[in-house]
Design a protein around this motif. Structure first.
Motif, mmCIF file in Angstrom:
data_model
loop_
_atom_site.group_PDB
_atom_site.id
_atom_site.type_symbol
_atom_site.label_atom_id
_atom_site.label_comp_id
_atom_site.label_asym_id
_atom_site.label_seq_id
_atom_site.Cartn_x
_atom_site.Cartn_y
_atom_site.Cartn_z
ATOM 1 N N ASP A 136 -6.128 7.413 0.210
ATOM 2 C CA ASP A 136 -6.220 6.034 -0.259
ATOM 3 C C ASP A 136 -7.120 5.904 -1.485
ATOM 4 O OD1 ASP A 136 -4.575 5.389 1.784
ATOM 5 O OD2 ASP A 136 -6.094 4.421 3.035
ATOM 6 N N HIS B 118 1.170 4.463 -2.625
ATOM 7 C CA HIS B 118 1.150 5.919 -2.430
ATOM 8 C C HIS B 118 2.268 6.584 -3.238
ATOM 9 C CE1 HIS B 118 -2.050 6.784 0.353
ATOM 10 N NE2 HIS B 118 -1.668 5.847 1.202
ATOM 11 N N HIS C 190 0.817 -1.212 0.000
ATOM 12 C CA HIS C 190 0.000 0.000 0.000
ATOM 13 C C HIS C 190 0.860 1.277 0.000
ATOM 14 C CE1 HIS C 190 -3.426 2.549 1.234
ATOM 15 N NE2 HIS C 190 -2.571 3.120 2.057
ATOM 16 N N SER D 8 1.294 9.275 6.021
ATOM 17 C CA SER D 8 -0.116 8.874 5.953
ATOM 18 C C SER D 8 -0.679 8.798 7.362
ATOM 19 C CB SER D 8 -0.217 7.514 5.250
ATOM 20 O OG SER D 8 0.273 6.515 6.094
HETATM 21 ZN ZN ZN Z 1 -2.787 5.094 2.694
#
Ligand code: ZN
Ligand code: KG4
Length: 341
Positions: A307, A120, A116, A141
């Motif tokens: 996200d 980003h 993940h 984040s």
């Molecule tokens: Zn994230």
């Protein structure tokens, strides 16, 4: 020379409280990127993991059908399925991974596992497809704050990270102390626009030379202590000044450490990634400070900061080209940080 065939990736993101489905093609063009943000958590001032999993489960099929219909595609047009497998809330990740695996199996398409946080970082390539390492990444984040030195996309070192709260978490927790709502980052950003960032000096911890780690939990305590003897009327009257002073403290820490490493190591390109990269003060200050040391600074477009599945698809493009596919025993992991799967 034979030109590579264009391909399309259907991508899923369910690591936290946003269910997202996207289709991206091999040229980093986003054909559709749907995000269903779970507002239920607002009542709790933070994400409730089990609720998040259940809402992903409820929404993911409908969102997939809607995405395919908006992009005017059928599953036959899709060449591979991508899904974020770590880090995140494990139950939430498992919904996306199970759904993506079932789809890949039933359609006979390859599946690509994506970290993940790397997603980003790849969000930057949606606007700048040619943006390649070497570069320094500030990854900020709700769960992570890391400075990462990329020699290539597969070869990188973590230069510094938070010792306690992440930058986004600090925004969220402090906004909760001020009863401003959730998620706190965008709200604090908005209020701060009319405020005086010098109104109160909040701490900038670990502010020592050659220390690239962060700490934000002391800031939260300092805000709590600051508010102790303040009346509700005072807080209401000065809310923009208070948030602006807090935002300035967080941004100063992020910018000074990133720029000091970049300066010392003659970094020419800095990229910012993760939900906090949407912060208007961070975008302004790191760009200005970067310019002073001769470094160019990149951010994702605002719509790809938080996200989203488009960034997961973007991170899968290079993996597709080298056939770096997962098998159907693929699992989700809660392992922290930017990492190769
Ligand atoms: Zn994230
Ligand atoms: O990357 P992200 O969408 O989810 C995680 O992977 O954690 O980041 C969410 C975080 C939240 O903490 C949110 O408050 C923060 O990003 N955020 C911001 C802004 N927009 C989102 N923080 C500061 N300023 C913003 N404009």
């Amino acid at each position: 020379m034979k030109k590579n065939r264009q391909f399309k990736i259907l991508a899923f993101e369910t690591s936290c409280d946003d269910t997202s489905v996207a289709v991206i093609n091999s040229e980093y063009q986003v054909l559709v990127n749907l995000i269903s943000s779970q507002t239920t958590h607002e009542d709790f001032g933070g994400v409730v993991p089990e609720l998040a999993s259940r809402l992903h489960l409820k929404n993911i099929m409908k969102l997939t059908q809607a995405a395919m219909s908006i992009a005017e595609l059928t599953f036959k047009d899709i060449d591979a399925i991508a899904v974020s497998v770590n880090p995140g809330l494990i139950g939430a990740l498992l919904v996306g991974v199970s759904f993506a695996k079932s789809l890949a199996y039933s359609l006979g398409k390859p599946i690509i596992a994506v970290n993940h946080m790397l997603g980003h970082i790849y969000a930057n390539r949606i606007e700048n497809p040619d943006l390649l390492p070497p570069y320094l990444a500030l990854v900020v984040s709700g769960g992570h704050t890391e400075i990462v030195n990329f020699r290539s996309m597969a070869d990188f070192d973590i230069i510094g990270k938070t010792r306690d709260d992440a930058a986004g978490e600090a925004f969220d927790k402090i906004a909760k102390l001020l009863n401003l709502g959730y998620p706190g980052g965008p709200i604090v950003d908005k209020y701060s626009k009319d405020g005086n960032p010098q109104f109160h000096k909040f701490p900038r911890p670990l502010n020592k030379k050659d220390n690239y780690d962060f700490s934000f939990s002391g800031l939260k305590t300092s805000v709590r202590n600051y508010l102790l003897d303040k009346t509700n009327d005072f807080i209401k009257e000065h809310i923009s000044d208070i948030t602006a002073s807090i935002q300035q403290a967080i941004v100063d820490s992020l910018v000074s450490k990133t720029i000091s490493y970049a300066k010392k190591n003659n970094v020419e390109t800095i990229i910012v990634a993760g939900g906090v990269s949407a912060n208007s003060l961070l975008r302004k200050e790191i760009t200005e400070q970067g310019r002073k040391i001769g470094a160019k600074v990149f951010f994702p477009a605002l719509e790809y900061c938080m996200d989203n599945a488009a960034m997961i698809g973007a991170a899968a493009i290079e993996k597709y080209k080298i056939k770096n596919f997962a098998d159907l025993s693929l699992n989700a992991f809660s392992t922290k940080g930017v990492r190769n799967i």
